[in-house]
Design a protein around this motif. Structure first.
Motif, PDB file in Angstrom:
ATOM      1  N   ARG A  70     117.617  67.553  27.051  1.00  0.00           N
ATOM      2  CA  ARG A  70     116.736  68.574  27.622  1.00  0.00           C
ATOM      3  C   ARG A  70     117.487  69.856  27.909  1.00  0.00           C
ATOM      4  NH1 ARG A  70     113.955  67.800  33.442  1.00  0.00           N
ATOM      5  NH2 ARG A  70     115.188  69.561  34.144  1.00  0.00           N
ATOM      6  N   THR A  71     116.781  70.964  27.676  1.00  0.00           N
ATOM      7  CA  THR A  71     117.242  72.292  28.063  1.00  0.00           C
ATOM      8  C   THR A  71     116.170  72.880  28.968  1.00  0.00           C
ATOM      9  OG1 THR A  71     118.375  72.594  25.965  1.00  0.00           O
ATOM     10  CG2 THR A  71     117.842  74.590  27.207  1.00  0.00           C
ATOM     11  N   THR A  72     116.581  73.471  30.081  1.00  0.00           N
ATOM     12  CA  THR A  72     115.642  74.118  30.996  1.00  0.00           C
ATOM     13  C   THR A  72     116.127  75.535  31.259  1.00  0.00           C
ATOM     14  OG1 THR A  72     115.178  71.996  32.047  1.00  0.00           O
ATOM     15  CG2 THR A  72     114.514  73.974  33.254  1.00  0.00           C
ATOM     16  N   VAL A  73     115.226  76.490  31.069  1.00  0.00           N
ATOM     17  CA  VAL A  73     115.577  77.893  31.285  1.00  0.00           C
ATOM     18  C   VAL A  73     114.520  78.569  32.153  1.00  0.00           C
ATOM     19  CG1 VAL A  73     116.884  78.120  29.141  1.00  0.00           C
ATOM     20  CG2 VAL A  73     114.449  78.614  29.143  1.00  0.00           C
ATOM     21  N   GLU A  74     114.935  79.633  32.824  1.00  0.00           N
ATOM     22  CA  GLU A  74     114.007  80.447  33.606  1.00  0.00           C
ATOM     23  C   GLU A  74     113.570  81.618  32.730  1.00  0.00           C
ATOM     24  OE1 GLU A  74     113.774  82.560  37.988  1.00  0.00           O
ATOM     25  OE2 GLU A  74     115.729  82.252  37.054  1.00  0.00           O
ATOM     26  N   VAL A  75     112.249  81.830  32.653  1.00  0.00           N
ATOM     27  CA  VAL A  75     111.691  82.861  31.772  1.00  0.00           C
ATOM     28  C   VAL A  75     110.484  83.535  32.423  1.00  0.00           C
ATOM     29  CG1 VAL A  75     112.362  81.608  29.680  1.00  0.00           C
ATOM     30  CG2 VAL A  75     110.078  81.285  30.634  1.00  0.00           C
ATOM     31  N   MET A  76     109.988  84.553  31.733  1.00  0.00           N
ATOM     32  CA  MET A  76     108.708  85.150  32.079  1.00  0.00           C
ATOM     33  C   MET A  76     107.741  84.728  30.976  1.00  0.00           C
ATOM     34  SD  MET A  76     107.678  89.149  32.671  1.00  0.00           S
ATOM     35  CE  MET A  76     107.841  89.612  30.967  1.00  0.00           C
ATOM     36  N   LEU A  77     106.687  83.992  31.334  1.00  0.00           N
ATOM     37  CA  LEU A  77     105.714  83.543  30.338  1.00  0.00           C
ATOM     38  C   LEU A  77     104.642  84.604  30.133  1.00  0.00           C
ATOM     39  CD1 LEU A  77     105.467  79.791  31.391  1.00  0.00           C
ATOM     40  CD2 LEU A  77     106.658  80.758  29.424  1.00  0.00           C
TER      41      LEU A  77
END
Length: 127
Positions: A103-110
């Motif tokens: 798993r990869t988890t990133v913080e973004v703006m959707l």
């Protein structure tokens, strides 16, 4: 030689510009799914509900493709708020209690401010 097959299920893809998933051979590539309820399309009110909605949508798509969450190989998670990570992890852990996928988890703006999470997975169809 395997051929590309588009997987569809109910309202899993509310966006007409994408398919819910593509199957190629024994691999299933699920497009990013957001926190809308798989049947009603209603957006979950918080990170927990949106995470459950996303994973239920993915579960339905994988079932339509002939596989399941047990066969998920990779997960890419996009969260809009870092502070939601702990609650997200708790809900995620209920769907993947053992033999967790990479798993990869990133913080973004959707694309929309009310969306809190988007998840993309790749799964296999075992022989």
């Amino acid at each position: 030689m395997p051929k590309k097959e588009i997987i569809t299920v109910g309202t899993a893809a509310l966006n007409p510009n994408l398919s819910p998933a593509t199957r190629f051979g024994n691999l299933v590539f699920v497009a990013g799914q957001t926190g809308r309820h798989p049947a009603t399309g209603e957006l979950g009110k918080d990170i927990r509900e949106q995470t459950r909605n996303v994973l239920e949508r993915i579960k339905a798509i994988l079932t339509a493709a002939g596989t399941s969450l047990d066969n998920v190989l990779t997960v890419t998670t996009h969260l809009t708020k870092r502070e939601d990570l702990a609650a997200y992890n708790e809900e995620y852990g209920r769907y993947f209690p053992a033999n967790k996928p990479a798993r990869t988890t990133v913080e973004v703006m959707l694309n929309s401010p009310e969306l809190l999470v988007e998840i993309t997975v790749t799964a296999c169809i075992p022989d």
